[in-house]
Design an enzyme around this catalytic site. Structure first.
Site, PDB file in Angstrom:
ATOM      1  N   GLU A 242       0.844  -1.182   0.000  1.00 25.65           N
ATOM      2  CA  GLU A 242       0.000   0.000   0.000  1.00 25.65           C
ATOM      3  C   GLU A 242       0.885   1.240   0.000  1.00 25.65           C
ATOM      4  O   GLU A 242       2.090   1.151   0.258  1.00 25.65           O
ATOM      5  CB  GLU A 242      -0.914  -0.006   1.229  1.00 25.65           C
ATOM      6  CG  GLU A 242      -1.879  -1.178   1.246  1.00 25.65           C
ATOM      7  CD  GLU A 242      -2.820  -1.159   2.441  1.00 25.65           C
ATOM      8  OE1 GLU A 242      -2.739  -0.201   3.249  1.00 25.65           O
ATOM      9  OE2 GLU A 242      -3.632  -2.092   2.560  1.00 25.65           O
TER      10      GLU A 242
ATOM     11  N   GLY B 183       4.795  -0.907   2.805  1.00 21.19           N
ATOM     12  CA  GLY B 183       5.553  -1.738   1.888  1.00 21.19           C
ATOM     13  C   GLY B 183       6.264  -2.820   2.677  1.00 21.19           C
ATOM     14  O   GLY B 183       5.723  -3.895   2.936  1.00 21.19           O
TER      15      GLY B 183
ATOM     16  N   TRP C 298       1.690  -0.920  -6.371  1.00 22.45           N
ATOM     17  CA  TRP C 298       2.742  -1.794  -6.898  1.00 22.45           C
ATOM     18  C   TRP C 298       2.203  -3.174  -7.244  1.00 22.45           C
ATOM     19  O   TRP C 298       2.912  -4.168  -7.096  1.00 22.45           O
ATOM     20  CB  TRP C 298       3.915  -1.922  -5.917  1.00 22.45           C
ATOM     21  CG  TRP C 298       4.435  -0.645  -5.379  1.00 22.45           C
ATOM     22  CD1 TRP C 298       4.551  -0.285  -4.069  1.00 22.45           C
ATOM     23  CD2 TRP C 298       4.939   0.474  -6.123  1.00 22.45           C
ATOM     24  NE1 TRP C 298       5.073   0.978  -3.952  1.00 22.45           N
ATOM     25  CE2 TRP C 298       5.316   1.475  -5.196  1.00 22.45           C
ATOM     26  CE3 TRP C 298       5.080   0.744  -7.487  1.00 22.45           C
ATOM     27  CZ2 TRP C 298       5.835   2.700  -5.578  1.00 22.45           C
ATOM     28  CZ3 TRP C 298       5.594   1.980  -7.871  1.00 22.45           C
ATOM     29  CH2 TRP C 298       5.979   2.927  -6.919  1.00 22.45           C
TER      30      TRP C 298
ATOM     31  N   ARG D  43      35.529  -7.613 -29.544  1.00 21.48           N
ATOM     32  CA  ARG D  43      35.876  -6.191 -29.580  1.00 21.48           C
ATOM     33  C   ARG D  43      37.390  -6.031 -29.455  1.00 21.48           C
ATOM     34  O   ARG D  43      37.996  -6.539 -28.495  1.00 21.48           O
ATOM     35  CB  ARG D  43      35.172  -5.461 -28.435  1.00 21.48           C
ATOM     36  CG  ARG D  43      35.598  -4.012 -28.218  1.00 21.48           C
ATOM     37  CD  ARG D  43      35.162  -3.115 -29.348  1.00 21.48           C
ATOM     38  NE  ARG D  43      35.337  -1.709 -28.992  1.00 21.48           N
ATOM     39  CZ  ARG D  43      35.155  -0.701 -29.820  1.00 21.48           C
ATOM     40  NH1 ARG D  43      34.789  -0.941 -31.081  1.00 21.48           N
ATOM     41  NH2 ARG D  43      35.312   0.544 -29.425  1.00 21.48           N
TER      42      ARG D  43
ATOM     43  N   GLU E 257       9.411  -7.872  -3.613  1.00 27.46           N
ATOM     44  CA  GLU E 257       9.399  -9.158  -2.898  1.00 27.46           C
ATOM     45  C   GLU E 257      10.272  -9.103  -1.643  1.00 27.46           C
ATOM     46  O   GLU E 257      10.860 -10.109  -1.233  1.00 27.46           O
ATOM     47  CB  GLU E 257       9.878 -10.297  -3.810  1.00 27.46           C
ATOM     48  CG  GLU E 257       9.033 -10.504  -5.042  1.00 27.46           C
ATOM     49  CD  GLU E 257       7.722 -11.200  -4.747  1.00 27.46           C
ATOM     50  OE1 GLU E 257       7.655 -11.964  -3.778  1.00 27.46           O
ATOM     51  OE2 GLU E 257       6.756 -10.963  -5.486  1.00 27.46           O
TER      52      GLU E 257
ATOM     53  N   THR F 232      12.778  -5.898   0.197  1.00 27.70           N
ATOM     54  CA  THR F 232      14.026  -5.217  -0.153  1.00 27.70           C
ATOM     55  C   THR F 232      15.235  -6.008   0.357  1.00 27.70           C
ATOM     56  O   THR F 232      15.104  -6.877   1.233  1.00 27.70           O
ATOM     57  CB  THR F 232      14.068  -3.810   0.460  1.00 27.70           C
ATOM     58  OG1 THR F 232      14.092  -3.933   1.896  1.00 27.70           O
ATOM     59  CG2 THR F 232      12.857  -2.980   0.037  1.00 27.70           C
TER      60      THR F 232
ATOM     61  N   GLU G 149      17.413  -4.916   2.286  1.00 30.22           N
ATOM     62  CA  GLU G 149      17.543  -4.621   3.715  1.00 30.22           C
ATOM     63  C   GLU G 149      16.627  -5.524   4.544  1.00 30.22           C
ATOM     64  O   GLU G 149      17.017  -6.020   5.616  1.00 30.22           O
ATOM     65  CB  GLU G 149      17.218  -3.142   3.970  1.00 30.22           C
ATOM     66  CG  GLU G 149      18.240  -2.166   3.422  1.00 30.22           C
ATOM     67  CD  GLU G 149      18.153  -1.993   1.902  1.00 30.22           C
ATOM     68  OE1 GLU G 149      19.133  -1.520   1.299  1.00 30.22           O
ATOM     69  OE2 GLU G 149      17.096  -2.344   1.309  1.00 30.22           O
TER      70      GLU G 149
END
Length: 407
Positions: free
Chosen positions: A132, A136, A163, A291, A387, A389, A391
């Site tokens: 919401e 979160g 979200w 490259r 899903e 964070t 943290e």
């Protein structure tokens, strides 16, 4: 169930992997840039996946219950190797399906999960609505309310979700709401909102940094009435759980409707991140071998070669963590050290780091949309956010290994 963890997939898993890789290479990748630019749900690609049997309840159920535990990780890695935005459009419905599987009765599972996918000729998507605007990571702060109307045996839902993948465009929405605010997160329950239910509408559609082919929006619930049978798990089970919570009996994370869903999905999300990282690594490796600078391929320089070595090492380490967690979940091994969170944390951070290294190896080309690593870098950013964070994953792990209520 398989009692032995193995990094050697069987013939069936390898066949599925090769089949999905072909779909990702031939169908998903050619469409990736277009749908990223359009920022719209790639319905034609989803329909093609449905016709092939990739977008179906039976397919995901077969992979989900594969005793090896690696069925779902293989699916996620290959589809997201193709493209993360389109991949999420194809698999986003499974989060709502997992919510029903984790919290619902057998009858509810049989009723609602088929409606989430539709048919190959009329594909549908589903949405899981938990976050919401003010809730979160702190799921205990949910403000969406569900009130029981006993006279009509209906639940009345009011609030705003944000979200939400497929929010507003979904046939079936699964909504987490508070039924007893005094109990915080233990006072939550999940509800199915059937197709066409009055009062549910789409709010703001978000224009995102990455995974732009995946639809993300707010979902507004204005006196949404659903039958009592739409409470996942049933009212008797809810009343028993609420009574225990009021008595102060703490239960595992499966007592919380949202956490039960996230707990089951974290290794799969980690596998998605691995797919992105692997795709970027492969582009960078091929580029470094072809490259030339100062008359030789840039991979001849240790600085570039060591970057690639570290990229591959971290990708393989992340896959080990994801497969271990997935095997543990299928075999009902408890996550005593938060192994599910470990897998999602490390894989998500690896995707961000690997895609950044890929851009660096490509130099200026990596910063342009002529090469896909720019898009992969943008897509990877969400994997340390949604899903749970990074943290929050670290908090979950720290609590698990210490046994302390770390805040």
């Amino acid at each position: 169930m398989s009692s032995t963890f193995s990094m050697d997939p069987g013939a069936d898993q390898l066949a599925v992997r090769d089949w999905l890789h072909g779909f990702a290479a031939d169908v998903v990748r050619p469409a990736a840039a277009e749908w990223d630019e359009r920022e719209e749900t790639p319905w034609p690609v989803i329909q093609e996946a449905a016709k092939l049997g990739i977008y179906s309840l039976d397919f995901y159920a077969q992979q989900y219950f594969d005793p090896s535990g690696v069925g779902i990780p293989i699916v996620m890695e290959e589809l997201f190797w193709g493209d993360a935005g389109i991949g999420l459009s194809i698999v986003g419905t499974t989060l709502a399906a997992v919510a029903v599987l984790a919290n619902g009765t057998d009858e509810q599972i049989g009723t609602w999960t088929p409606q989430m996918f539709g048919t190959p000729d009329d594909v549908k998507v589903a949405a899981f609505c938990s976050s919401e605007p003010d809730a979160g990571s702190d799921v205990s702060a949910l403000r969406t309310r569900a009130v029981y109307d006993e006279a009509k045996d209906e639940w009345v839902l009011n609030g705003t979700k944000t979200w939400a993948t497929n929010g507003g465009i979904a046939a079936v929405h699964v909504v987490v709401a508070t039924v007893d605010a005094e109990l915080g997160a233990r006072g939550h329950a999940s509800f199915v909102v059937p197709p066409g239910t009055p009062g549910l509408s789409q709010g703001q559609k978000f224009k995102k940094h990455g995974i732009r082919a995946s639809h993300t929006a707010e979902v507004v619930l204005d006196d949404v009435r659903v039958p009592g049978s739409c409470l996942l798990g049933g009212k008797e089970k809810l009343d028993e759980r609420l009574a225990r919570a009021r008595e102060g009996v703490r239960r595992s994370g499966r007592g919380n409707a949202a956490m039960a869903t996230f707990e089951a999905s974290r290794p799969a999300v980690g596998a998605q991140a691995i797919g992105i990282a692997r795709a970027a690594y492969e582009v960078a490796l091929d580029y470094a071998k072809t490259r030339e600078q100062f008359g030789r391929p840039i991979i001849d320089n240790q600085g570039v070669a060591f970057q690639l070595a570290d990229m591959r090492t971290r990708i393989d380490a992340a896959r080990l963590l994801v497969w271990r967690a997935s095997w543990m979940a299928v075999n009902n091994r408890p996550f005593t050290a938060a192994e599910g969170s470990m897998s999602k944390l490390y894989a998500g951070e690896t995707a961000k780091w690997v895609t950044a290294q890929a851009m660096q190896i490509l130099g200026g080309n990596g910063f342009t949309r002529e090469y896909p690593v720019e898009r992969m870098h943008r897509d990877s950013a969400i994997y340390s956010i949604f899903e749970g964070t990074s943290e929050i994953q670290r908090l979950v792990i720290a609590r698990a290994i210490s046994g302390m209520p770390i805040r």
